[in-house]
Structures are given as C-alpha cells and as structure tokens.
Design a protein around this motif. Structure first.
Motif, PDB file in Angstrom:
ATOM      1  N   SER A   1       0.858  -1.182   0.000  1.00 49.54           N
ATOM      2  CA  SER A   1       0.000   0.000   0.000  1.00 49.54           C
ATOM      3  C   SER A   1       0.893   1.230   0.000  1.00 49.54           C
ATOM      4  CB  SER A   1      -0.946  -0.017   1.202  1.00 49.54           C
ATOM      5  OG  SER A   1      -1.847   1.065   1.169  1.00 49.54           O
ATOM      6  N   GLU A   2       0.717   2.139   0.917  1.00 48.47           N
ATOM      7  CA  GLU A   2       1.568   3.318   0.984  1.00 48.47           C
ATOM      8  C   GLU A   2       2.952   2.933   1.497  1.00 48.47           C
ATOM      9  OE1 GLU A   2      -1.782   6.761   1.731  1.00 48.47           O
ATOM     10  OE2 GLU A   2      -0.967   5.758   3.477  1.00 48.47           O
TER      11      GLU A   2
ATOM     12  N   ALA B   1      -7.041   4.344   1.444  1.00 47.82           N
ATOM     13  CA  ALA B   1      -5.804   4.081   0.709  1.00 47.82           C
ATOM     14  C   ALA B   1      -5.532   2.583   0.613  1.00 47.82           C
ATOM     15  CB  ALA B   1      -4.631   4.790   1.388  1.00 47.82           C
ATOM     16  N   ASP B   2      -5.795   1.855   1.690  1.00 48.12           N
ATOM     17  CA  ASP B   2      -5.525   0.425   1.680  1.00 48.12           C
ATOM     18  C   ASP B   2      -6.517  -0.341   0.811  1.00 48.12           C
ATOM     19  OD1 ASP B   2      -3.369   0.901   3.305  1.00 48.12           O
ATOM     20  OD2 ASP B   2      -4.379   0.325   5.161  1.00 48.12           O
TER      21      ASP B   2
ATOM     22  N   PHE C   1      -8.068  -8.757   4.804  1.00 43.53           N
ATOM     23  CA  PHE C   1      -6.705  -8.551   5.277  1.00 43.53           C
ATOM     24  C   PHE C   1      -6.711  -7.932   6.667  1.00 43.53           C
ATOM     25  CE2 PHE C   1      -8.017  -5.116   2.403  1.00 43.53           C
ATOM     26  CZ  PHE C   1      -7.893  -3.993   3.211  1.00 43.53           C
ATOM     27  N   ASP C   2      -5.592  -8.121   7.373  1.00 44.46           N
ATOM     28  CA  ASP C   2      -5.410  -7.447   8.656  1.00 44.46           C
ATOM     29  C   ASP C   2      -5.295  -5.949   8.390  1.00 44.46           C
ATOM     30  OD1 ASP C   2      -5.242  -9.992   9.757  1.00 44.46           O
ATOM     31  OD2 ASP C   2      -3.043  -9.990   9.798  1.00 44.46           O
ATOM     32  N   LYS C   3      -5.964  -5.149   9.190  1.00 43.66           N
ATOM     33  CA  LYS C   3      -5.874  -3.707   8.994  1.00 43.66           C
ATOM     34  C   LYS C   3      -4.441  -3.219   9.201  1.00 43.66           C
ATOM     35  CE  LYS C   3      -9.018  -0.904  10.478  1.00 43.66           C
ATOM     36  NZ  LYS C   3     -10.013  -0.201  11.314  1.00 43.66           N
ATOM     37  N   ARG C   4      -4.153  -2.118   8.581  1.00 46.30           N
ATOM     38  CA  ARG C   4      -2.828  -1.498   8.697  1.00 46.30           C
ATOM     39  C   ARG C   4      -2.404  -1.406  10.171  1.00 46.30           C
ATOM     40  NH1 ARG C   4      -1.166   4.246   6.035  1.00 46.30           N
ATOM     41  NH2 ARG C   4      -2.412   3.329   4.344  1.00 46.30           N
ATOM     42  N   GLY C   5      -1.197  -1.925  10.450  1.00 47.01           N
ATOM     43  CA  GLY C   5      -0.669  -1.849  11.809  1.00 47.01           C
ATOM     44  C   GLY C   5      -1.246  -2.859  12.769  1.00 47.01           C
ATOM     45  N   THR C   6      -2.019  -3.838  12.273  1.00 51.49           N
ATOM     46  CA  THR C   6      -2.568  -4.891  13.127  1.00 51.49           C
ATOM     47  C   THR C   6      -2.189  -6.252  12.553  1.00 51.49           C
ATOM     48  OG1 THR C   6      -4.684  -5.127  11.972  1.00 51.49           O
ATOM     49  CG2 THR C   6      -4.535  -3.414  13.658  1.00 51.49           C
TER      50      THR C   6
ATOM     51  N   PRO D   1     -18.329   3.419  -0.409  1.00 53.55           N
ATOM     52  CA  PRO D   1     -18.813   4.269  -1.504  1.00 53.55           C
ATOM     53  C   PRO D   1     -17.829   5.356  -1.898  1.00 53.55           C
ATOM     54  CG  PRO D   1     -19.979   4.794   0.516  1.00 53.55           C
ATOM     55  CD  PRO D   1     -19.177   3.549   0.791  1.00 53.55           C
ATOM     56  N   ILE D   2     -17.032   5.832  -0.946  1.00 56.64           N
ATOM     57  CA  ILE D   2     -16.033   6.852  -1.259  1.00 56.64           C
ATOM     58  C   ILE D   2     -14.977   6.267  -2.193  1.00 56.64           C
ATOM     59  CG2 ILE D   2     -14.219   8.301  -0.258  1.00 56.64           C
ATOM     60  CD1 ILE D   2     -16.021   8.526   2.263  1.00 56.64           C
ATOM     61  N   VAL D   3     -14.500   5.060  -1.878  1.00 59.61           N
ATOM     62  CA  VAL D   3     -13.511   4.399  -2.735  1.00 59.61           C
ATOM     63  C   VAL D   3     -14.120   4.050  -4.085  1.00 59.61           C
ATOM     64  CG1 VAL D   3     -12.092   2.317  -2.980  1.00 59.61           C
ATOM     65  CG2 VAL D   3     -12.178   3.521  -0.785  1.00 59.61           C
ATOM     66  N   ALA D   4     -15.355   3.552  -4.083  1.00 59.35           N
ATOM     67  CA  ALA D   4     -16.015   3.191  -5.344  1.00 59.35           C
ATOM     68  C   ALA D   4     -16.225   4.411  -6.223  1.00 59.35           C
ATOM     69  CB  ALA D   4     -17.354   2.518  -5.052  1.00 59.35           C
TER      70      ALA D   4
END
Length: 353
Positions: free
Chosen positions: A44-45, A118-119, A97-102, A151-154
């Motif tokens: 990702s980032e 972003a992910d 997937f596991d969330k960022r940082g988890t 919906p924001i990502v879509a």
C-alpha cells in the motif's frame, strides 16, 4: 442523567457507534474443500504491506471478487468466513486482510478513514494486476467505518462492480458527526441552547483542524469546545477529558467523511443493510434511500431489532450496549444471494445455499 455521566457516554459513543465495530461481524466457518486459499502480501503506501488471505474457487478463472472490510478498531481478517465460503462455492473469489498496523500487516495504526481508503484502493490495484482476477468485477463489502469507506472508494475508482454497505452512516461531510453529537446531548437531557453551543464550537474547531489553520486558532477552538461543555453543566475535568477523546486524527477523518454524496453518485449495484436499532436508524435509512433514489440497482434494507453489530438489541438497552447472548440477526443469506446474482459467472444457478 448527571452531566458527568452523559459526557462519558458521549465520549464512548462518538468513537464507537459512528465509526467502529470492535468484534467480528459474521460467524466464522471453516473453508470448504472446493476453495483454494492463498496467503498474500499487498503493498500500500510506503512502509505499509497488508497481510491478507485470498480465497479462490476451484473452477478456472478469471474470477469476480469481493473485498471484505471490517469497521474501526484493531481488526484482523477472518470475520466473514461463512459468507466467503458461500460466495466461493458460487464461483466468486474473496479477500480480506489485517488492517494497517494490526496482525501481520505493517504500518502505523491510526485508524483514519484516509488510511482505510488508501488500503482498499491499493488492494483493488493489486487485484487488477493478477491474471486470475477480472478487474472489472471487483466489489467491496464494508461494515461501519468500512461501510463509510466503500462508496467513497467506489466513487473515486469508477470501475467497481458493486458495494455492500453494512450499518454505515449516511450524510454530508461534518453533518454525520455533528448530528450524532446533537442527538446524544439532547437525549442526555441538555437544553437546546446548551446543545447548540457545544455543536457550534465543535464545528468551528473541526473546520479549523480540517483546513490546517494556525496552531493558535486551533488551540483557541479547542478551549471554546471545553468551555461549551462546561457551560452545558459538565465538570471541567470531564469536559477536558471528552474534548481530548475527540481530538484525534480518527475522529477528524470521520467528521470529514461524506458518504451521502458518494452514494448518490454511484450507478453500480448497491445493497445497503442497516440495523433497526442503530444510531438514529429511521433517519439514516431515509438518508440512504434518498441518496440511492436514482440508482437503478440499489436496495436499502433495515433489519428490525438489530444493533450496530447485527445482534438483537432490546429497545430499552443503554446506548451502545450489545447485551450478551443476543440473537444473531446478520442477514447472510440475503447478502450472499444478492452478490451471487451480480458477481457469479452464471448468476449462481445451482450454487446458492
């Protein structure tokens, strides 16, 4: 309700109900024999690699695929295994997937909307690079904060196949958060004048933070929020503690979220499943219905008696409380059939169960 008690409730609810679900949304079930499982790593980032599990049907690809995104909190993959198996049996791939940082995912856990968006975008990009995935038939299922992100990502992507919006808030930027705050202050017995002062001060402070105002202006706005809580009858120490609770990047990101406009612009299939005993359920359902009114393939469903986590919640239960041992009301069959009709290679004929 005493002022300090209503303040404590407000602090918890602002973080929990608007953006969070800190438990799994669907009961797990072991993968069936007709599914091929692949452990994957998704870049990702910078500094962020998402650890995920890809479930591929036994049939030959390229596959349509559903990305599953849980809500806020330290969430790991594995919350939707039963639903995933039903979709895999119908020829639809799934990934979570596991969330960022988890878990096994790298990066710093801040739990902001921006990180989640972003992910999700990185996952979509990664999937489109695979030869066994149909890049035009990628869908997202999100719950709570994940629903707000979907919906924001879509909308930004413009090429997704469908979204499932579970127990998400619907509204304009700023209004979701402030309406929530207003409702709980009124329900806690505060006057209209006191409530308006708190909401107005919070709006000004959030806008200053949102637009990167000078530090002195932001600090002044923060003091105004504390003062508004005190004038509303809160103990000064408790007012400061609650202001600190909402002085986070996560809460600011939820303040900025504009799910209603994003939903309104979508013309892909949308299934909005809302909980009948969530925060302001009727108003949220009406907002979702209005936002999706011009979408030819949109469905809004409200699950009676369901709390935010789709567990039965008595009407007289305290706010944000999920009583133990409640009935499971997650409409898995509805969601599975809706997705199969739109994503399965043959519409799921003979594969639904």
């Amino acid at each position: 309700m005493a002022p300090h008690r209503s303040l404590a409730a407000l602090a918890a609810l602002l973080l929990a109900t608007i953006s969070a679900s800190n438990v799994a949304v669907a009961a797990p079930a072991p993968p069936g024999p007709q599914t091929n499982t692949e452990e994957v790593r998704i870049p990702s980032e910078p500094g962020v690699v998402l650890a995920g599990t890809l479930h591929l049907p036994a049939r030959k690809g390229p596959y349509s695929i559903l990305i599953l995104q849980t809500g806020s909190g330290l969430q790991k993959r594995g919350s939707y295994l039963s639903l995933q198996q039903r979709l895999n049996d119908a020829g639809i791939a799934t990934i979570d997937f596991d969330k960022r940082g988890t878990g096994q995912s790298t990066g710093i856990f801040t739990d902001t909307m921006q990180d989640m968006e972003a992910d999700l975008a990185a996952t979509i990009k990664w999937l489109r690079m695979r030869g066994d995935i149909d890049g035009k038939r990628i869908a997202i299922l999100g719950h709570s904060q994940g629903a707000a992100a979907a919906p924001i990502v879509a909308d930004r992507d413009g090429g997704l196949a469908a979204i499932v919006f579970l127990a998400g808030p619907v509204g304009e930027s700023g209004t979701i958060f402030l309406d929530f705050m207003r409702d709980h202050l009124v329900e806690s017995g505060h006057s209209a004048d006191a409530t308006n002062r708190v909401v107005s001060a919070t709006r000004a402070w959030m806008e200053a933070r949102r637009h990167g105002a000078p530090g002195t202006e932001i600090a002044q706005g923060r003091r105004a929020v504390v003062s508004a809580f005190v004038r509303a009858g809160f103990d000064p120490n408790a007012a400061e503690a609650t202001t600190k609770t909402i002085d986070t990047a996560q809460v600011l990101s939820m303040y900025e979220a504009a799910t209603g406009p994003a939903l309104k612009r979508l013309r892909i299939p949308v299934l909005a499943v809302l909980a009948g005993r969530d925060q302001s359920p009727d108003a949220n359902a009406a907002a979702a219905t209005a936002a999706l009114a011009e979408n030819p393939d949109a469905l809004v469903v409200q699950v009676p008696g369901a709390g935010h986590l789709f567990v039965y919640r008595p009407a007289d239960a305290p706010p944000n409380v999920t009583p133990p041992g409640g009935r499971w009301l997650f409409p898995e069959t509805l969601i599975a059939h809706w997705l199969i009709e739109r994503l399965a290679p043959d519409g799921g004929n003979g594969a639904q169960r």
